[in-house]
Design a protein around this motif. Structure first.
Motif, PDB file in Angstrom:
ATOM      1  N   GLN A  29       0.811  -1.216   0.000  1.00  0.00           N
ATOM      2  CA  GLN A  29       0.000   0.000   0.000  1.00  0.00           C
ATOM      3  C   GLN A  29       0.852   1.277   0.000  1.00  0.00           C
ATOM      4  O   GLN A  29       0.543   2.216  -0.753  1.00  0.00           O
ATOM      5  CB  GLN A  29      -0.959  -0.029   1.187  1.00  0.00           C
ATOM      6  CG  GLN A  29      -1.990  -1.153   1.076  1.00  0.00           C
ATOM      7  CD  GLN A  29      -2.863  -1.300   2.302  1.00  0.00           C
ATOM      8  OE1 GLN A  29      -2.607  -0.709   3.348  1.00  0.00           O
ATOM      9  NE2 GLN A  29      -3.919  -2.097   2.185  1.00  0.00           N
ATOM     10  N   PRO A  30       1.934   1.373   0.794  1.00  0.00           N
ATOM     11  CA  PRO A  30       2.752   2.599   0.740  1.00  0.00           C
ATOM     12  C   PRO A  30       3.353   2.857  -0.639  1.00  0.00           C
ATOM     13  O   PRO A  30       3.436   4.009  -1.077  1.00  0.00           O
ATOM     14  CB  PRO A  30       3.840   2.331   1.791  1.00  0.00           C
ATOM     15  CG  PRO A  30       3.218   1.371   2.751  1.00  0.00           C
ATOM     16  CD  PRO A  30       2.358   0.483   1.890  1.00  0.00           C
TER      17      PRO A  30
ATOM     18  N   GLU B  45      -5.483   4.887  10.426  1.00  0.00           N
ATOM     19  CA  GLU B  45      -4.478   4.174   9.618  1.00  0.00           C
ATOM     20  C   GLU B  45      -4.472   4.668   8.175  1.00  0.00           C
ATOM     21  O   GLU B  45      -3.404   4.791   7.571  1.00  0.00           O
ATOM     22  CB  GLU B  45      -4.763   2.671   9.675  1.00  0.00           C
ATOM     23  CG  GLU B  45      -4.520   2.064  11.046  1.00  0.00           C
ATOM     24  CD  GLU B  45      -5.163   0.701  11.234  1.00  0.00           C
ATOM     25  OE1 GLU B  45      -4.780  -0.008  12.174  1.00  0.00           O
ATOM     26  OE2 GLU B  45      -6.072   0.347  10.439  1.00  0.00           O
TER      27      GLU B  45
ATOM     28  N   LEU C 210      -1.345   6.451   6.321  1.00  0.00           N
ATOM     29  CA  LEU C 210      -0.822   5.922   5.057  1.00  0.00           C
ATOM     30  C   LEU C 210      -0.665   7.040   4.024  1.00  0.00           C
ATOM     31  O   LEU C 210       0.370   7.121   3.338  1.00  0.00           O
ATOM     32  CB  LEU C 210      -1.777   4.849   4.528  1.00  0.00           C
ATOM     33  CG  LEU C 210      -1.439   4.233   3.173  1.00  0.00           C
ATOM     34  CD1 LEU C 210      -0.165   3.403   3.246  1.00  0.00           C
ATOM     35  CD2 LEU C 210      -2.612   3.386   2.667  1.00  0.00           C
TER      36      LEU C 210
END
Length: 258
Positions: free
Chosen positions: A123-124, A170, A174
């Motif tokens: 995801q990052p 979260e 992110l």
């Protein structure tokens, strides 16, 4: 999340549970729950160059194309790419990996990413790619199931196609960790009509649908009729000053590339 039926509906693509598609009565709740975010944020795409990263069936990219200057869509699935190219000619469709978007630096004004981030392993890296392809001042529009309400109390996501689900804090971490600045965080909630449906079906229209899918059983006529009747207008999109985001069904984030 879907009802895990396999009919192709109006789209011609099979429903696998990994994406939602239009034209199926049994899938209509999930389709409308996705569609409402496209419609509520559509004005942010007007007159702009837009990338939809992870377009699925393509109905959302086609909707965006009705107001945008240009829409490019990227998906990794070869059958999906072929389908979108045939069904939605207003969309420029590219096959590619979301961890390495096939676009130049600073090439779009808006990146749309609805109900996709929870499917990604890195995801990052994906958020960094969004920041790379956005022009200064460009927007990342993202939605994702709220982990707190979608897979409550579970160590692994309920949906087998999800790798990591997020709560609001979260998701914000992110996005800001990827070099973007948060503009807003809102949530999708059931409106009055869906709240009434919840009450008619044992407290949760969602749980009633999942029970049918897991059991691979026939749908009761009253449940199918209610699900087929769901509209975008039956959902509320509320900011953190209007409702408790942790109680939302889906999270909707808008972030800016500085």
């Amino acid at each position: 999340m879907s009802a895990f039926v396999t009919d192709a509906g109006d789209s011609g693509l099979p429903l696998t549970g990994e994406r939602t598609i239009p034209g199926l009565a049994e899938e209509n709740y999930w389709f409308r729950r996705h569609e409402v975010v496209y419609r509520r944020l559509l004005d942010l795409c007007a007159g702009r160059d837009v990338l939809e990263a992870g377009c699925g069936e393509g109905y959302g990219a086609d909707l965006i194309a009705s107001v945008a200057n240009r829409v490019v869509a990227v998906d990794y699935d070869e059958a999906t790419v072929a389908h979108v190219r045939t069904r939605y000619p207003s969309v420029t469709m590219l096959e590619g990996n979301l961890a390495a978007l096939p676009l130049p630096d600073a090439s779009v004004d808006v990146v749309v990413n609805f109900q996709v981030i929870e499917h990604l392993w890195d995801q990052p890296q994906f958020v960094a790619e969004c920041a790379r392809v956005l022009r200064p001042g460009g927007l990342l529009l993202m939605s994702t199931p709220n982990r707190i309400t979608f897979s409550p109390g579970l160590d692994t996501p309920l949906n087998p196609f999800h790798t990591r689900e997020l709560n609001a804090a979260e998701l914000a971490e992110l996005l800001t960790g990827g070099g973007l600045e948060m503009r807003s965080m809102s949530g999708v909630f059931h409106g009055a009509g869906l709240t009434a449906m919840d009450e008619r079906h044992g407290g949760s229209i969602i749980d009633a649908q999942i029970a049918r899918a897991v059991a691979d059983a026939a749908w009761p006529e009253d449940l199918l009729a209610d699900v087929a009747a769901v509209r975008c207008e039956d959902f509320d999109l509320l900011g953190d000053d209007e409702g408790d985001i942790d109680d939302s069904l889906d999270l909707v984030a808008i972030a800016v590339r500085q």
